[in-house]
Design a protein around this motif. Structure first.
Motif, short mmCIF file in Angstrom:
data_model
loop_
_atom_site.label_atom_id
_atom_site.label_comp_id
_atom_site.label_asym_id
_atom_site.label_seq_id
_atom_site.Cartn_x
_atom_site.Cartn_y
_atom_site.Cartn_z
N THR A 121 11.00 117.09 178.75
CA THR A 121 10.80 115.65 178.62
C THR A 121 10.35 115.34 177.20
O THR A 121 9.68 116.16 176.57
CB THR A 121 9.78 115.13 179.65
N ASP A 122 10.75 114.19 176.70
CA ASP A 122 10.38 113.84 175.34
C ASP A 122 8.97 113.24 175.31
O ASP A 122 8.41 112.84 176.32
CB ASP A 122 11.40 112.87 174.73
N PHE A 123 8.40 113.21 174.12
CA PHE A 123 7.00 112.80 173.96
C PHE A 123 6.78 111.35 174.37
O PHE A 123 5.69 110.99 174.84
CB PHE A 123 6.58 113.01 172.50
N ALA A 124 7.79 110.52 174.23
CA ALA A 124 7.64 109.10 174.52
C ALA A 124 7.63 108.78 176.01
O ALA A 124 7.19 107.72 176.42
CB ALA A 124 8.75 108.31 173.85
N ALA A 125 8.12 109.70 176.82
CA ALA A 125 8.28 109.43 178.25
C ALA A 125 6.94 109.28 178.94
O ALA A 125 5.91 109.77 178.48
CB ALA A 125 9.07 110.56 178.90
N ALA A 126 6.97 108.58 180.07
CA ALA A 126 5.78 108.52 180.92
C ALA A 126 5.54 109.88 181.56
O ALA A 126 6.46 110.70 181.70
CB ALA A 126 5.97 107.46 182.00
N ALA A 127 4.32 110.14 181.92
CA ALA A 127 3.99 111.41 182.57
C ALA A 127 4.84 111.58 183.83
O ALA A 127 4.95 110.65 184.64
CB ALA A 127 2.51 111.45 182.92
N PRO A 128 5.44 112.74 184.04
CA PRO A 128 6.37 112.95 185.15
C PRO A 128 5.66 113.23 186.48
O PRO A 128 5.81 114.29 187.07
CB PRO A 128 7.19 114.15 184.68
N VAL A 129 4.92 112.25 186.94
CA VAL A 129 4.10 112.43 188.13
C VAL A 129 4.95 112.64 189.38
O VAL A 129 4.64 113.49 190.23
CB VAL A 129 3.15 111.23 188.31
N ALA A 130 6.02 111.88 189.52
CA ALA A 130 6.87 112.02 190.70
C ALA A 130 7.46 113.42 190.77
O ALA A 130 7.51 114.04 191.84
CB ALA A 130 7.98 110.98 190.68
N THR A 163 8.06 121.04 179.76
CA THR A 163 8.23 121.26 178.33
C THR A 163 8.18 119.89 177.66
O THR A 163 9.05 119.05 177.87
CB THR A 163 9.57 121.95 178.02
N TRP A 164 7.12 119.68 176.86
CA TRP A 164 6.87 118.37 176.25
C TRP A 164 7.27 118.45 174.79
O TRP A 164 6.63 119.13 173.99
CB TRP A 164 5.39 118.03 176.40
N GLU A 165 8.34 117.72 174.45
CA GLU A 165 8.95 117.84 173.13
C GLU A 165 8.59 116.62 172.27
O GLU A 165 8.88 115.49 172.65
CB GLU A 165 10.47 117.94 173.26
N PRO A 166 7.98 116.85 171.10
CA PRO A 166 7.56 115.73 170.25
C PRO A 166 8.70 115.11 169.46
O PRO A 166 8.79 115.22 168.23
CB PRO A 166 6.50 116.36 169.34
N TRP A 167 9.59 114.45 170.18
CA TRP A 167 10.60 113.58 169.62
C TRP A 167 10.96 112.55 170.68
O TRP A 167 10.43 112.57 171.79
CB TRP A 167 11.83 114.35 169.13
N ARG A 168 11.84 111.59 170.35
CA ARG A 168 12.22 110.54 171.29
C ARG A 168 13.66 110.74 171.72
O ARG A 168 14.56 110.83 170.88
CB ARG A 168 12.06 109.15 170.66
#
Length: 285
Positions: free
Chosen positions: A52-61, A76-81
């Motif tokens: 998931t990209d850094f801008a996304a909301a936390a993937p709680v679901a 995997t939290w990627e620092p791009w959009r």
């Protein structure tokens, strides 16, 4: 520092050996994709990794669904959009801005959302390559990592932090290492491209991962192969899978592996041939 969850710290009750995880194109909620591979190899994945990209909301679901199913979630939290269609704004979230606190509110939102769960968080992976925009200055990388860690700790988020360089390497890239107090699990990614690309050749598992595993073992932390895949072209993929599992099983520090089950640059999938799927079934059993 958080401890590694039981799901990755003990022997697998399913295989009696290594934890088997998977990443598929559809991400955390793509149960049908995982079922196809699970049916083929005869072993259900015990962990699911997605991007998931850094801008996304936390993937709680996604985390909630996997947790409810008894599957370990690894983000995997990627620092791009992400811009869609495989395109990214590579300059949207420079590590220097993250380290300076420019995105603290967003990070705190993630930390609060993830606080109820045990989830692996793999931030800015494969930093020791040259293909991601976060592969710049090691000191900035470390500063950004430590800031994220502090913000999550302040919210008492029970994530376990996965630091994941790319193999092969013979020396741990310690200039990129945030420090023992900031890392829970040592990840490592590696692919046998075979002859699928003009520049590539067949690489056996011990050449790809052996030196890296030996080097990481010196840090005294659990090791998880966070991405692995093998092409069909150029060699014997079923034999490669068998050798990979044997190599990892022989290392007491290795807790498991996540197969990159995508048909992307080449067909990495375990179902790229019936023989490949059967090889993993036999190796894990």
């Amino acid at each position: 520092m958080n401890t590694v969850p039981e799901a990755l710290s003990a022997e697998s009750p399913v295989t009696g050996l290594l934890r088997f995880g998977i990443s598929t194109p559809g991400g955390a909620l793509a149960a049908a994709e995982r079922d196809v591979t699970a049916d083929a190899v005869g072993v259900p994945p015990e962990a699911v990794l997605w991007f998931t990209d850094f801008a996304a909301a936390a993937p709680v679901a996604e985390i909630g669904a996997l947790t409810a199913a008894g599957v370990t979630p690894i983000v995997t939290w990627e620092p791009w959009r992400a811009l869609g269609a495989g395109r990214y704004d590579r300059a949207a979230f420079p590590l220097a801005a993250i380290a300076a606190g420019a995105h603290d509110d967003h990070v705190r939102g993630w930390a609060r959302a993830l606080a109820p769960y045990r989830v692996g968080l793999r931030f800015a992976h494969e930093f020791n390559g040259d293909w991601y925009p976060w592969s710049g200055a090691p000191e900035v990388y470390v500063a950004a990592w430590r800031r994220l860690h502090a913000l999550f700790a302040a919210e008492e988020a029970a994530v376990w932090w996965i630091w994941a360089p790319n193999a092969p390497f013979e020396r741990v890239p310690l200039e990129w290492y945030p420090g023992d107090g900031y890392v829970d699990v040592l990840g490592v990614d590696g692919y046998n491209w075979g002859t699928s690309q003009p520049w590539s050749r067949w690489v056996e598992p011990d050449e790809l991962f052996g030196p890296a595993l030996a080097a990481l073992g010196g840090l005294g932390k659990p090791i998880l192969v966070t991405e692995v895949g093998c092409a069909e072209a150029g060699g014997d993929k079923p034999a490669w899978i068998t050798a990979l599992v044997a190599l990892l099983a022989a290392d007491p520090a290795v807790t498991g592996f996540v197969w990159f089950d995508h048909d992307k640059e080449t067909d990495w999938r375990l179902t790229s041939s019936p023989e490949s799927a059967r090889a993993l079934r036999g190796a894990l059993r």
